[in-house]
Design a protein around this motif. Structure first.
Motif, short mmCIF file in Angstrom:
data_model
loop_
_atom_site.label_atom_id
_atom_site.label_comp_id
_atom_site.label_asym_id
_atom_site.label_seq_id
_atom_site.Cartn_x
_atom_site.Cartn_y
_atom_site.Cartn_z
N GLY A 1 0.79 -1.23 0.00
CA GLY A 1 0.00 0.00 0.00
C GLY A 1 0.81 1.27 0.00
N SER A 2 2.14 1.16 -0.17
CA SER A 2 2.98 2.36 -0.18
C SER A 2 2.58 3.25 -1.36
CB SER A 2 4.45 1.97 -0.27
OG SER A 2 5.28 3.06 0.01
N ASP A 3 2.51 4.55 -1.13
CA ASP A 3 1.99 5.50 -2.11
C ASP A 3 3.09 6.01 -3.04
OD1 ASP A 3 0.60 7.37 -3.55
OD2 ASP A 3 -0.16 8.48 -1.82
N GLY A 4 3.16 5.44 -4.23
CA GLY A 4 4.16 5.87 -5.19
C GLY A 4 3.94 7.26 -5.72
N SER A 5 2.71 7.79 -5.60
CA SER A 5 2.45 9.14 -6.10
C SER A 5 3.21 10.19 -5.29
CB SER A 5 0.94 9.44 -6.06
OG SER A 5 0.46 9.49 -4.73
N ILE A 6 3.50 9.88 -4.03
CA ILE A 6 4.31 10.79 -3.21
C ILE A 6 5.71 10.89 -3.80
CG2 ILE A 6 5.33 11.16 -0.93
CD1 ILE A 6 2.92 9.74 0.26
N PHE A 7 6.28 9.74 -4.16
CA PHE A 7 7.60 9.70 -4.79
C PHE A 7 7.58 10.48 -6.10
CE2 PHE A 7 9.90 7.56 -8.25
CZ PHE A 7 11.21 7.79 -7.86
N VAL A 8 6.58 10.24 -6.94
CA VAL A 8 6.49 10.91 -8.24
C VAL A 8 6.46 12.42 -8.05
CG1 VAL A 8 5.03 11.27 -10.27
CG2 VAL A 8 5.42 8.95 -9.40
N ARG A 9 5.64 12.87 -7.11
CA ARG A 9 5.51 14.30 -6.88
C ARG A 9 6.82 14.92 -6.39
NH1 ARG A 9 1.55 13.85 -3.92
NH2 ARG A 9 2.45 14.02 -1.84
N LYS A 10 7.50 14.23 -5.49
CA LYS A 10 8.76 14.77 -4.96
C LYS A 10 9.82 14.86 -6.06
CE LYS A 10 8.36 13.48 -0.08
NZ LYS A 10 8.98 12.73 1.05
N VAL A 11 9.95 13.81 -6.85
CA VAL A 11 10.99 13.79 -7.87
C VAL A 11 10.75 14.87 -8.92
CG1 VAL A 11 11.91 12.45 -9.81
CG2 VAL A 11 11.66 11.38 -7.59
N GLN B 1 18.36 12.32 -6.15
CA GLN B 1 17.11 12.14 -5.43
C GLN B 1 16.86 10.67 -5.06
OE1 GLN B 1 13.58 14.53 -6.16
NE2 GLN B 1 14.51 15.20 -8.09
N LEU B 2 17.23 9.75 -5.93
CA LEU B 2 16.98 8.34 -5.65
C LEU B 2 17.77 7.83 -4.45
CD1 LEU B 2 16.69 6.62 -9.15
CD2 LEU B 2 14.89 7.53 -7.67
N MET B 3 18.84 8.52 -4.09
CA MET B 3 19.63 8.13 -2.93
C MET B 3 19.21 8.87 -1.67
SD MET B 3 21.89 5.84 -3.93
CE MET B 3 23.45 5.93 -3.04
N ASN B 4 18.24 9.77 -1.81
CA ASN B 4 17.73 10.54 -0.67
C ASN B 4 16.61 9.74 -0.02
OD1 ASN B 4 16.56 12.34 1.11
ND2 ASN B 4 16.56 14.06 -0.31
N GLN B 5 16.84 9.26 1.20
CA GLN B 5 15.86 8.40 1.86
C GLN B 5 14.58 9.15 2.23
OE1 GLN B 5 16.54 4.85 2.22
NE2 GLN B 5 17.91 5.70 0.68
N ALA B 6 14.60 10.47 2.17
CA ALA B 6 13.39 11.25 2.39
C ALA B 6 12.53 11.31 1.14
CB ALA B 6 13.74 12.67 2.85
N VAL B 7 13.10 10.95 0.00
CA VAL B 7 12.35 10.91 -1.26
C VAL B 7 11.79 9.51 -1.49
CG1 VAL B 7 12.51 11.14 -3.78
CG2 VAL B 7 13.68 12.78 -2.29
#
Length: 296
Positions: free
Chosen positions: A164-174, A184-190
């Protein structure tokens, strides 16, 4: 550094062999004696992985938070009921296979006699009636409360391996940042759990140059990065190692001899186009890419 799939394997193993067990907790090395005393005699309720961090939850509202970092590793052993990998963590090789332990506490006659004498600087030792686990060399190891666990996890990005992890959060941040996507991919906050191997391989599969600013990454491309990350990390949990190449790309070679497309293949021909793989330093780590398949 062990990537997210290894930490999820750890969480599954702790749940399998220790959940519901009253544990004796000690610090043979001595550096974690106070923390061990707060957990000693408590029962492990559950284990959860979020990215590269492991949270072991006990029945006294205490949580053991562990980040293995570059050098951390867990080793395990026990009697015939104790199942799972005998070692997860550093040192890692290309392919990230999990290595067997030489001493599981079983005598030459095949009878389990309890954990062996600690070898090396064991920060934490957990012992149940049927097995043991030793932790060495972690970057972080602390006892926190349940509330502090929630606060720590709130600082992390979505974990591709959590249901259930929300990939849209990742998309928006990137896509909203000018920072290069490879950083960004190495940033654990992303995004929580991606390390150097998955970064290189996912960007290759998506044909994206690691230096491209996030704002120049299309939404469908970011969705593709997330989808490939979920798929590859799930494979990593199942296999116990990172294998990203297809059988066709391996051209008849075994998985272990050709596990990656670009990672640590500097100067070697791209498995798709034959162009020499490039490498450069990015955010204090080497990044690998094919200049043709991942053009600007």
């Amino acid at each position: 550094m062990p990537e997210g799939h290894s930490v999820h394997r750890l969480a599954r193993q702790f749940t399998s062999v220790f959940a519901g067990e009253r544990l004796a907790v000690s610090s043979p090395q001595g550096r974690f004696a106070a923390g061990a005393a707060r957990l000693d005699g408590a029962t492990l309720l559950s284990a959860l992985a979020h990215g590269k961090q492991l949270f072991l939850r006990f029945d006294n509202d205490r949580v053991l938070r562990v980040h293995l970092g570059l050098y951390g590793a867990w080793s395990f052993g026990g009697d015939g009921t104790f199942r799972g990998a005998s070692s997860i963590g550093a040192p890692r090789r290309v392919g990230e296979s999990e290595q067997a332990s030489d001493d599981d506490g079983t005598s030459s006659g095949g009878t389990y006699s309890g954990p062996p004498e600690p070898v090396g600087a064991v920060r934490v030792r957990l012992v149940s009636a049927h097995g043991w686990a030793d932790l060495r060399g972690p970057t972080a190891c602390e006892v926190i409360t349940g509330a502090e666990e929630e606060a720590a996890r709130a600082k992390l990005g979505p974990d591709p391996l959590q249901p259930g992890s929300d990939g849209s959060i990742f998309v928006r941040k990137v896509t909203s940042s000018i920072t290069p996507v490879g950083v960004q991919l190495m940033n654990q906050a992303v995004v929580a759990g991606i390390g150097n191997v998955y970064r290189a391989e996912v960007l290759f599969l998506q044909g994206i140059n690691p230096w491209r600013p996030g704002r120049q990454v299309r939404e469908d491309e970011a969705v593709g990065i997330w989808a490939d990350t979920v798929r590859l990390m799930q494979d990593g949990v199942r296999e116990g190692r990172i294998i990203t190449t297809t059988a066709e790309a391996r051209n008849g070679r075994p998985k272990g001899s050709a596990p990656h497309y670009v990672y640590k293949r500097t100067g070697e021909p791209c498995r798709r186009c034959g162009t020499a793989i490039l490498t450069a330093e990015m955010a204090a780590r080497n990044v690998y890419w094919c200049p043709r398949c991942q053009g600007e």
